[in-house]
Design a protein around this motif. Sequence first.
Motif, PDB file in Angstrom:
ATOM      1  N   LYS A 656       8.303  -7.945  -8.143  1.00 52.48           N
ATOM      2  CA  LYS A 656       7.055  -8.675  -7.943  1.00 52.48           C
ATOM      3  C   LYS A 656       6.512  -8.512  -6.535  1.00 52.48           C
ATOM      4  CE  LYS A 656       5.038 -13.253  -8.747  1.00 52.48           C
ATOM      5  NZ  LYS A 656       5.322 -14.632  -9.210  1.00 52.48           N
ATOM      6  N   HIS A 657       7.395  -8.606  -5.539  1.00 52.41           N
ATOM      7  CA  HIS A 657       6.925  -8.637  -4.163  1.00 52.41           C
ATOM      8  C   HIS A 657       6.962  -7.278  -3.457  1.00 52.41           C
ATOM      9  CE1 HIS A 657       8.287 -12.877  -4.929  1.00 52.41           C
ATOM     10  NE2 HIS A 657       7.054 -13.056  -4.528  1.00 52.41           N
ATOM     11  N   MET A 658       7.493  -6.258  -4.110  1.00 44.31           N
ATOM     12  CA  MET A 658       7.569  -4.961  -3.451  1.00 44.31           C
ATOM     13  C   MET A 658       7.121  -3.821  -4.352  1.00 44.31           C
ATOM     14  SD  MET A 658       9.500  -1.946  -3.175  1.00 44.31           S
ATOM     15  CE  MET A 658      11.014  -2.367  -4.031  1.00 44.31           C
ATOM     16  N   ALA A 659       7.769  -3.660  -5.506  1.00 48.75           N
ATOM     17  CA  ALA A 659       7.528  -2.478  -6.335  1.00 48.75           C
ATOM     18  C   ALA A 659       6.071  -2.372  -6.779  1.00 48.75           C
ATOM     19  CB  ALA A 659       8.456  -2.482  -7.548  1.00 48.75           C
ATOM     20  N   ASP A 660       5.454  -3.503  -7.116  1.00 47.13           N
ATOM     21  CA  ASP A 660       4.038  -3.453  -7.505  1.00 47.13           C
ATOM     22  C   ASP A 660       3.170  -3.020  -6.330  1.00 47.13           C
ATOM     23  OD1 ASP A 660       4.721  -4.248 -10.018  1.00 47.13           O
ATOM     24  OD2 ASP A 660       4.101  -6.329  -9.779  1.00 47.13           O
ATOM     25  N   GLY A 661       3.511  -3.515  -5.128  1.00 41.95           N
ATOM     26  CA  GLY A 661       2.769  -3.106  -3.936  1.00 41.95           C
ATOM     27  C   GLY A 661       2.933  -1.636  -3.632  1.00 41.95           C
ATOM     28  N   VAL A 662       4.118  -1.094  -3.889  1.00 43.92           N
ATOM     29  CA  VAL A 662       4.363   0.329  -3.667  1.00 43.92           C
ATOM     30  C   VAL A 662       3.553   1.173  -4.648  1.00 43.92           C
ATOM     31  CG1 VAL A 662       6.116   2.154  -3.836  1.00 43.92           C
ATOM     32  CG2 VAL A 662       6.634   0.030  -2.610  1.00 43.92           C
ATOM     33  N   SER A 663       3.523   0.777  -5.907  1.00 41.69           N
ATOM     34  CA  SER A 663       2.753   1.560  -6.883  1.00 41.69           C
ATOM     35  C   SER A 663       1.256   1.505  -6.552  1.00 41.69           C
ATOM     36  CB  SER A 663       3.015   1.070  -8.310  1.00 41.69           C
ATOM     37  OG  SER A 663       2.579  -0.262  -8.484  1.00 41.69           O
ATOM     38  N   ASP A 664       0.784   0.347  -6.064  1.00 45.54           N
ATOM     39  CA  ASP A 664      -0.622   0.258  -5.636  1.00 45.54           C
ATOM     40  C   ASP A 664      -0.886   1.210  -4.470  1.00 45.54           C
ATOM     41  OD1 ASP A 664      -1.095  -1.674  -7.530  1.00 45.54           O
ATOM     42  OD2 ASP A 664      -0.946  -3.364  -6.140  1.00 45.54           O
ATOM     43  N   ALA A 665       0.078   1.285  -3.534  1.00 45.01           N
ATOM     44  CA  ALA A 665      -0.079   2.183  -2.390  1.00 45.01           C
ATOM     45  C   ALA A 665      -0.123   3.636  -2.841  1.00 45.01           C
ATOM     46  CB  ALA A 665       1.063   1.976  -1.396  1.00 45.01           C
ATOM     47  N   VAL A 666       0.723   3.997  -3.807  1.00 47.39           N
ATOM     48  CA  VAL A 666       0.733   5.372  -4.313  1.00 47.39           C
ATOM     49  C   VAL A 666      -0.596   5.701  -4.996  1.00 47.39           C
ATOM     50  CG1 VAL A 666       1.830   6.952  -5.951  1.00 47.39           C
ATOM     51  CG2 VAL A 666       3.246   5.482  -4.508  1.00 47.39           C
ATOM     52  N   VAL A 667      -1.139   4.739  -5.742  1.00 40.61           N
ATOM     53  CA  VAL A 667      -2.455   4.952  -6.362  1.00 40.61           C
ATOM     54  C   VAL A 667      -3.508   5.198  -5.286  1.00 40.61           C
ATOM     55  CG1 VAL A 667      -4.324   3.810  -7.639  1.00 40.61           C
ATOM     56  CG2 VAL A 667      -1.978   3.691  -8.489  1.00 40.61           C
ATOM     57  N   ASP A 668      -3.478   4.402  -4.229  1.00 36.11           N
ATOM     58  CA  ASP A 668      -4.440   4.590  -3.136  1.00 36.11           C
ATOM     59  C   ASP A 668      -4.270   5.964  -2.482  1.00 36.11           C
ATOM     60  OD1 ASP A 668      -5.421   2.071  -3.595  1.00 36.11           O
ATOM     61  OD2 ASP A 668      -4.298   1.114  -1.970  1.00 36.11           O
ATOM     62  N   ILE A 669      -3.017   6.377  -2.291  1.00 34.17           N
ATOM     63  CA  ILE A 669      -2.741   7.677  -1.671  1.00 34.17           C
ATOM     64  C   ILE A 669      -3.274   8.816  -2.542  1.00 34.17           C
ATOM     65  CG2 ILE A 669      -0.862   9.285  -1.121  1.00 34.17           C
ATOM     66  CD1 ILE A 669       0.730   6.812  -0.127  1.00 34.17           C
ATOM     67  N   LEU A 670      -2.998   8.737  -3.838  1.00 33.77           N
ATOM     68  CA  LEU A 670      -3.463   9.783  -4.754  1.00 33.77           C
ATOM     69  C   LEU A 670      -4.987   9.818  -4.801  1.00 33.77           C
ATOM     70  CD1 LEU A 670      -0.923   9.299  -7.693  1.00 33.77           C
ATOM     71  CD2 LEU A 670      -0.917  11.105  -5.969  1.00 33.77           C
ATOM     72  N   SER A 671      -5.595   8.629  -4.821  1.00 32.17           N
ATOM     73  CA  SER A 671      -7.056   8.556  -4.865  1.00 32.17           C
ATOM     74  C   SER A 671      -7.668   9.176  -3.613  1.00 32.17           C
ATOM     75  CB  SER A 671      -7.491   7.092  -5.000  1.00 32.17           C
ATOM     76  OG  SER A 671      -8.887   6.974  -4.929  1.00 32.17           O
TER      77      SER A 671
END
Length: 700
Positions: A656-671
């Motif tokens: 909840k407090h980390m993995a979701d934030g990491v996946s959001d960051a990866v989406v931002d990086i790819l975008s």
Amino acid sequence: MCCDLKRRFLLLYATQKGQAKAIAEEIWLQAGARGFEADMHCISEMDKYNLEGEKDPVVIVISTTGTGDPPDTARKFVKKIQDKNLPPDHFAHLQYGLLGLGDSEYTFFCNGGKTVDRRLQELGAQHFYDTGLADDCVGLELVVDPWIDGLWLALKKVFLLQKEKEGMSNDVSATSSALSAAALVGHELNLSPEIQNLKLEDEGDASSDVSSQKPVDINLLASAKDTEPSLVHSVPPISQAALNIPVLPQQYIEVQFQDTQGENPHLSSLISEGTTFKVPVTKAVQLTREDAIKTALLLELNIANTAFDYQPGDAFCVICPNNVSEVEELLHILGLSQRGECFVCVNVKQDTKKKGAVRPQHIPERSTLRFILTWCLEIRAIPKKAFLRALVECTSNAGEKRRLQELCSRQGNADYNRFIRESNVCLLDLLHAFPSCKPSLNLLIEHLPKLQARFYSVSSSNLYQPGKLSFVFNIVEFPACPTRPVSRKGVCTGWLAELVAPLLHPNKNTLYTKGGSPPTEEISIFARPNNTFHLPSDPSVPFVMVGPGTGIAPFIGFLQHRQKLREEHADWHFGDTWLFFGCRHHDRDYLFKDELRCFLESGTLTHLKVCFSRDSSTAEGAPPKYVQDVLRLYAKEVARVLLKDSGYFYVCGDKKHMADGVSDAVVDILSMEMEVDKLEAMKMLAMLRETKRYLQDVWS
């Protein structure tokens, strides 16, 4: 509805920890009360039902386990229906409704139910009722209760259509029946609480219609200043409401004390998931400083003389007992302190009305009472509403009885979530809060779930340290709160910490024989292999590891394994390795700091990026606090690993407090790096997941 109309439906459940079965049993109980015949079976019992020839409606309740897998009990069924040789009309005759259980904390929410639902549709089956997806993160009952309520109307419609098709009446009488059935359904949906709350069987008990009694003013039992609700106290409107409470579960277990002696079963007999191994704990190290917010321990096990095998990235399970003092406290409250070492025989009551009642598999037919409470039952489990409903009948005080009714009622959903579910209240807490509640031993065996073994990620490599297995964990702490006046440690982590205390503090007020060595403690474990969270098979492929806190554990195993391969195969080409690690304080909880420096110096670890969320900084421009923020600083490099070099991305730690934030960051990086919109970047991440190049080992 005509009494001669057949109203049977097939009810299948697939459960991992018992929730899907409990919900199916609730459906079965309500079905009988409403004039239906529910033919209930575990989905694994494929010799007792035949979907290929099933003409009646089918209701399926199925949970999800692991990272989105169907429960173990559904594996054979899923394998069977996924046969690619089945024609697209294989289940064209089938009408079904499906209720999936899951937890939105995890990526593949309700994937067990979705997998079965999707495949049945592909094979021609038709919904007679919309699929329900219940979320344990917010409370299963928020979807389960209304889904069950709507099921009966959907079933009535199916049976009316069947009656018309079978020509059981002429068009006029069929229309009349449909209208009268619709009127009946409308009446049932607006039943008075007095009728809705009748028990399935009238036992001639004055409490069989508990909600038709006038609400007890429990405010009279509380202080006048108690204007806020609590575990034991309610306020209007619920304190003055008529209540919709569950049907009283049928009792089906009987417990007989025996005078004979003997031995308790071996712990391995309680485990059906695989071979168990009893192994010694050879090393224990506290990885954090005493003033760290959380205490992290590393334990090393000696597996040299066993057949236990693992790969870096695998998990394994520890068989743990309940806390000794809590077991003794429970025995005392039950009035059985003097009978803890007595052997008991647990069997199904001969006169039970519970369909398909069997002795729970995790309960030995014969053992001591203390053994059952210590090793078999999850006495820390959050009580389900059905358990609260059963406890009502064991409570003598009118105010306490009313409050338990409220907590298990439809109207009490918010109070149940706030004061029981979110507060992690367990049976002991309830018995202290409601002292007139005196449940029987058989009731506990019927309602407390199996004491589950606890999963841990391996933090070592068998190649690097042959015959050794290491793992890391934080000692879980549950602080005292209004609903739980005492603090507690996690069931397994608290037990392990106490077990290895002599290894951690060998000279602390302890005398040892034979040269002053602390005794060797042993624990029982079994394997739980991870089929995907492994190093790339090609060592030249680069990969990124994100593991803050104890999430670093499997990556220590990865790096140990990689270092040994580099030593043994100097001619191989090895891809870059990135590790993003975070903790609160550089000097208090920076786990494996020295080991990571060695991996960097040897070249096994190419890039190490760390952050500290609670350290203050005097530098201009504060450094990033969390791993997802650090990832964004290296967007180009991360994108290159994933896209250009076809690398892997691993995440381990809190969901909840980390993995979701990491996946959001990866989406931002790819975008950003691919110059596409966020939706397209999310599709790219989904493809990485699908091809097993974005992998998670997370917990909530």
